[in-house]
Scaffold this active site. Sequence first.
Site, PDB file in Angstrom:
ATOM      1  N   SER A 147      86.295  27.493  36.469  1.00 34.63           N
ATOM      2  CA  SER A 147      86.302  28.710  37.285  1.00 34.63           C
ATOM      3  C   SER A 147      85.271  29.721  36.770  1.00 34.63           C
ATOM      4  CB  SER A 147      87.721  29.300  37.320  1.00 34.63           C
ATOM      5  OG  SER A 147      87.839  30.294  38.317  1.00 34.63           O
ATOM      6  N   ASP A 309      82.898  33.454  42.065  1.00 32.52           N
ATOM      7  CA  ASP A 309      82.769  32.854  40.740  1.00 32.52           C
ATOM      8  C   ASP A 309      82.235  31.433  40.880  1.00 32.52           C
ATOM      9  OD1 ASP A 309      85.045  31.781  41.873  1.00 32.52           O
ATOM     10  OD2 ASP A 309      86.234  31.849  40.061  1.00 32.52           O
TER      11      ASP A 309
END
Length: 550
Positions: A147, A309
Amino acid sequence: MASRAGTVALPQDLVDLTALLDAYYDVTPDPGDPSQRVAFGTSGHRGSSLKASFNEGHILAITQAIVEYRAGQGITGPLFLAKDTHGLSEPAQNSALEVLAANGVDVLIDARHGYTPTPALSHAILKHNREAAPGTPQADGIVVTPSHNPPADGGFKYNPPHGGPADTDATGWIANRANELLENGLRGVKRIPLNDALKAETTGKFDFLSSYVDDLPSVLDLDAIRRAGVRIGADPMGGASVDYWGEIGERHQLDLTVVNPTVDPQWAFMTLDWDEKIRMDCSSPSAMASLIQKVASGVARYDVATGNDADADRHGIVTPDGGLMNPNHYLAVAIDYLYRNRSGWNPDSVVGKTLVSSSIIDRVAGGLGRKLVEVPVGFKWFVPGLLSGEGAFGGEESAGASFNKRDGSVWTTDKDGILLALLASEITAVTDSSPSQLYKGLTEQFGDPVYARIDAAATREQKAKLGKLSAADVTATTLAGEEITAKLTEAPGNGASIGGLKVVTENAWFAARPSGTEDVYKIYAESFKGAEHLKQVQDEAKKLVDGVIA
């Protein structure tokens, strides 16, 4: 010395990619060291090859464990395999494919040899399973991503046939079996060379991008965005959404600019986060500093600017009048807008939030006449509601959310940062107001909360004690001058353990949870009575928690 947060990374901040990749293959993890064992958090197994916590041995073991888990569950359909732009993601995807092919698992990898956002993987799994004929084997997936974590990190997530994050029963079994394989020197792991795996009859291709991008009109009013001429600036932040944004603009004829199409596994173009580390956190003013500055200076004339992200499961929203929105503020606006503008949704659909999200969401839900369902941290808790339509929206305070299609059916059961970013443009087009202007209106109606998170030191033993608290362990009756109205160690929405403590008063609350990666516990707190009262809540919360876990 002045903080470098928000300034562009310097050469000394960059990860040594050669060392990172060499360590992935050369370092053998020691399963006797807790820090080097397989451990699934709320978002899969994460670590770094430089710390012997994300190495080839881990991935071979985890993948073999997933093969055995899915066989035990009767999952025999294709496994969608995806990766983000982190330096360790491609090697880990290759390792996984070697094991999957050796075990005869049907695997679908990206047809463009590109990067795949987490929501595109979730969407692909759900679309396959929904459109398959009755009795057809169900699909599942793996996405290789840590992530928003720093460039030296790797991550490995398993999504079962429901398309969302695996639950603790699944991840617990997989982690235990993977650690057994590590302890046995990987005996029991089947593997073939990468070239053979790529040529295997069981390895196929799938166009993740087209499947996702072409279906967007089913979940968003893109016609409204196009008609209004909303000017969009989308920053992939070097992540997996990089090719998606350009295609979204082109295929749907939107006034959309990809702000920075650069992909660099060192992320040398990034501005440093609050702790002077490179971290692709699109909810952080420091990590988003370059985009914020572009919008504020007027150099880039966007009506809405957004960031994602590395795996695009999170969103950041920047407006000309408000700058970078606090994730809680945007969630409140999104909920208020969607439940007023989605006539195809179940009229009894509830609003889902994590228990550390802002209480203004509670008040917004009440104003809409909708039931609020508060769950522990972790997007997996929203999966059942999204699948059934009974919980058409689920959101976390950490800038992660998803919601159902316009007809009420499921879109994704994992967080979708692209979706929430585009929603900001739909909101702007339909209301002729920015999301930040709309949030101001909500505060005039429901109050203006102040929210913050701080960390407090705790030993491993203290963290374990915090995770096992009961409400009876808390004897305090007041918090920051207000009577305590609730002491929670289970989420009111589903009765699941929150792994910590939440204490609530009429105008404030705090929640304390142990960190899974550091020797600290996190205190989330909010007050509708201003910053000074919030500081009092935080101080008393720390004293209260420290007294209970001492």
